[in-house]
Design an enzyme around this catalytic site. Sequence first.
Site, PDB file in Angstrom:
ATOM      1  N   GLY B 242       0.990  -0.903   0.019  1.00 30.42           N
ATOM      2  CA  GLY B 242       0.159   0.085  -0.110  1.00 30.42           C
ATOM      3  C   GLY B 242       0.888   0.947  -0.019  1.00 30.42           C
ATOM      4  CG  HIS B 243      -1.116   4.805   0.077  1.00 25.42           C
ATOM      5  ND1 HIS B 243      -2.229   6.288   0.009  1.00 25.42           N
ATOM      6  CD2 HIS B 243      -1.844   4.007   1.013  1.00 25.42           C
ATOM      7  CE1 HIS B 243      -2.742   6.351   0.643  1.00 25.42           C
ATOM      8  NE2 HIS B 243      -2.521   5.061   1.428  1.00 25.42           N
TER       9      HIS B 243
END
Lengths: 345, 345, 345
Positions: B242-243
Site C-alpha cells: 500500500g501507499h
Amino acid sequence: MIARLAHIVEALGGELIGDPSTPVARLATLAAADAQALSFAVGPKYREAMLASRAGVLVVPPVLQAEAVAQAAVVVASNPYLYFARLTQWWVARDRAAGPAPQVHPSAVVDPSARLGARVAVGPFAVIEANVEIGDDAVIGAHTVVEREAVVGAGTRLAPRVQLGARCRIGARGLVHSGAVIGADGFGFAPDGGAWVKIEQLGAVAIGDDVEVGANCTIDRGALDDTVIEDGVKLDNLIHIGHNVHIGAHTAMAGCAAVAGSARIGRGCTIGGDAKILGHLTLADGVHISACSVVTRSILQPGTYTGFFPIDDNATWEKNAASLRSLHKLRERVRALERIPHNKD
Amino acid sequence: MIARLAHIVEALGGELIGDPSTPVARLATLAAADAQALSFAVGPKYREAMLASRAGVLVVPPVLQAEAVAQAAVVVASNPYLYFARLTQWWVARDRAAGPAPQVHPSAVVDPSARLGARVAVGPFAVIEANVEIGDDAVIGAHTVVEREAVVGAGTRLAPRVQLGARCRIGARGLVHSGAVIGADGFGFAPDGGAWVKIEQLGAVAIGDDVEVGANCTIDRGALDDTVIEDGVKLDNLIHIGHNVHIGAHTAMAGCAAVAGSARIGRGCTIGGDAKILGHLTLADGVHISACSVVTRSILQPGTYTGFFPIDDNATWEKNAASLRSLHKLRERVRALERIPHNKD
Amino acid sequence: MIARLAHIVEALGGELIGDPSTPVARLATLAAADAQALSFAVGPKYREAMLASRAGVLVVPPVLQAEAVAQAAVVVASNPYLYFARLTQWWVARDRAAGPAPQVHPSAVVDPSARLGARVAVGPFAVIEANVEIGDDAVIGAHTVVEREAVVGAGTRLAPRVQLGARCRIGARGLVHSGAVIGADGFGFAPDGGAWVKIEQLGAVAIGDDVEVGANCTIDRGALDDTVIEDGVKLDNLIHIGHNVHIGAHTAMAGCAAVAGSARIGRGCTIGGDAKILGHLTLADGVHISACSVVTRSILQPGTYTGFFPIDDNATWEKNAASLRSLHKLRERVRALERIPHNKD
C-alpha cells in the site's frame, strides 16, 4: 444471431418437444429470459422459477418435462447443467465461425524462426520470439508475449496481455486469460550474511491439455525441474503457483488460491477460493480444501478439510479472540478442576 | 552450451576433485541428473539421494566428500547451497553473453528526452516517456511502460509487461517480473456524505538496489511522501504494498503477502506467504511472520509470530468452530466452576 | 508549478488568513513540508505535528486556527481532510491542463467502427476494437485493450495496460489502474465424469459512474447476466470479483479482498483488506467487514463483522492452536464438570 431449436438439438442431442423451428436469439437465466430466449431448469429446485419464466425454450430434466411443455418449447436432457455447458460452447463456436478469418496482425512481431500452424490468429502487438512453436487453430491475443522456445498446443487461446515465458509449454485446447504470467522466476534465494543471493530459475512450466488459467494468475518456472500442471486443470483468477509445484489432472482451484513451492497436489482435487497450500506438502487425489483454509501438513486421505476463523459480530469476535489467546491456559484450568478428587467420576 | 568443470571452479571457487575437463551440459536435481549434469548435495540429509544420483559432477560439503568422490567428479564447497545460487547466476550470465547484443527495438516508443545508458536493451512495443533515465546495461522488456521522469538503475531488468509509474525510481541490479505495477495510485478517499472523494496520490515509489519484485505485484505510490522499498528486498508474486509503506533492507516476502498503507517493516524480516500486515503498524528488524498470519498490532521485538486457524477434517472443524463462537462463555463457565468453594485449591 | 494561495482558496473555498500571494510549490505532510509547501492538520490530534511543521501554508479546522496563524498562512476549513482531497484533485487537474493536448497516438490500432468522443486521448499501442464507444475526454492508456462493443464513459481514464473485455461497460469519471482485467471469463464448469466442461461466459461487466478499480484487479463477466458494479464503488488493488456479483453504490473494498460468484453486496459497505465473501451470499447495505475476515453466511443487519485468528508469538500460537483442535472436547469436559451435582448452583 438467431438459431433454430432444431439445429441445437441436432448438434447436442436431447428430446425436442415442441416446434423445431422455434427461434433462439439468446441464452438466458429463467428470470431474465423472454420469448426469444432459451433457458435451463437444471433440477427440481428450479421448478418455481421455471413456472414464472417467459423463456421460449426450456431445457429440463425428465422430472420437469410435464410442466415445462405447458409453457414453452422443451428439450429434455438427462443432465441439463451439462447440456447448458455444451450449448454455451456451441453458441460461442458459432459466433466465432461467423467472425473474421484468423490472421496474423501486421503489427505483431513474429520471429522468423517461429513455427505457426494452420489458421493461427495473432493479435496486434503480440510478440512471438525465436523458435516458438504454435499449433493449428491457436489464438495469440493482442499484446501477448510468447518468449523463445515456448510451445502453444493446437486450439489453445492465449487472451490479450498474456505472458508465456521462455521454454514454457501449454498443450491443446487450453485457455489462458489476460494478465496471466506463466514462467516468471520461482522465488529462490540463498541467504548470505544477512542478504539474499538469487538462485536463477532454470526450469520451465509444463502445462497439459484442456487447462484453463485465470486472469492475473502467476505460475512460476521451476528452479531446475519444471513446474507441472496436468491435463484438465482449471485455475480461477489471481492464483499463485510456486516453483516446482505439481498439480494433478482435473484439479480445480478457485480464485486467489495459492500453492507454495514444491507442493504436490493430486488428481481431481478442489481447492477453494483463497485456500493456501504451504510448500513441499503432498495432497492425495480427491482432496477437497474449503475456501480460505490453510494447508500446513500433507493430506493423504481423500475428504474435505477446513480451517478458518468463523466470522461474528465484531464485539463477539473480540471476546472470543481474547479468550482464544489463553485457550491453552483454559485447558489447564479444566484439567485442574478434573483432578480435584470429588470432580472425578 | 557445455561448460568445463575447470571453468566453473575457476569462476566460483571450491575444491575440485576429479577431471577438470569434465563436461557440464546442465544443472539438475540429484534425482534428474545424468552423466552430463552437475548436481548438489547441500547437506547430510541429501546423502541417500546423492548416492542414488547419476550426476557427472557433485557439489558437496566436506562431510559428504569421501562418498561423493567414489561416484562423480566433485567440487567441495563450504556452503553448497550458496555455491548453487552463484552457479545458477554464472550459468545464466554465460547464456546471456552468448545471446544477441542489446538493442532498442525499432517498434519501441522512446521519448527523445529520455536518457538511456550504454548497452540498454529495449524490447518491442516498450514505451519510455519523457525525461526517463535508464542506467547502463538495463533491460526494458517488451511491452513495458516506463512513465515520465521514472528512473531505472544500472543493470536492472524490467521483464516484459511491467509498469513503472511516473517519477518512480528503482535502483541498480534490480529485477521486476511481468505484470508488476509500480506506482499505481494509493487507495485514498475522503468520505463525503456517503460517497468517496478521491485523494490524488502525489508521491511516488522509491526502490533501492538489488530488489526483486515478483509477477503481478502492485506497489502503490505514496499520497504525499514516497512509498519506500530499501536495498535487497525480495518480493514474491502477487504481493500488494500500500501507499507510504516502508520496507527495510533485505526483508523478504512470500507470495500473496500484503502490507496496508503506511506500515513500516524493519530490516531483515521475513513475511510468509499470504501474511497480511495492517496499516500504520511498525515491525521491528528481524521479525518473522508465519504464512497466512494477520498482523494487527505493532511488533517491536524480533521473533516469530503466527496466527491462523489450524486445518482439520471438515466435521471436526465445524464442531470446533461452533465451540469457538462461544468460547468466551466457556471461559465464564470455567470461572464459575472455579469459584465454587470446594473447587478451590 | 507554483500556485498562489489566493487561487486555491478561490477554487476550493475556506477562510484565508494571511498573504493571498503566498506561493505554494507543493503539497506535503506536516513533517516533510517546507516554506513553499502547503500542509494539513486535519484535527486536534495533529496539533503537535503542526506546531513542529515548517509549512508555509496550513489548512486547519477552526479549533487549530489560533495556533496555526502564529506560524504560517492559514486556510480554515470545516473539514480539512475533504479539503485536502479536493485540493489534490485541483492540483492534478492543473498539471494535466498544462500538459500536452490529448491525441490518438499514431501507433494505436483503432478500428474504424469505433466511436471516439471529443478530446479522447489514446496511448501508444492501445487497441480499440470494433464498435467500441468512448466518451468525451476519456483517456485510454498505452497498451490498453478495449475489446469489441465495449463502452467507456466520458472522462474515464483507463491507465496503461488495462483490459476491458468485449461488451463490458464503464460509466463516466471512472479510473481503472494498470493490469486490471475487466471481463475475463467467470469460473464456470459442469462436472462430467471426473473432468470439467467449460460453461462459456456470455454475460458482460457493467460498471457505473465514478468507479475506481485498482491495479491488477480482476472482474469477471457474468455467465448469462452481467456482473454489476454500481456508481461510486472503489476497489483497491488485486481484488477478485467473481461472475454475477453485484456490488452496491459507494461500497469500498481494500486490497486483496475477493468476492465469489453471485454474491450480492449492499450499498455503502466497506470490505477490509483480504476479506473474502463466499458465493451466493447477500450483504445488506452498511455492512462493514474487517480485514482478513471470511464471510460464510449472508449478513442482513448493518454493523461490523470480524473473524480471523489473533496473531501471537509462535510458541503461544502453537499451544493455542493445538488446544483449539480439541475445543469441542474441552466444551464437553466442562459440561461434564457442570453436571456433577455438587458443581451445580
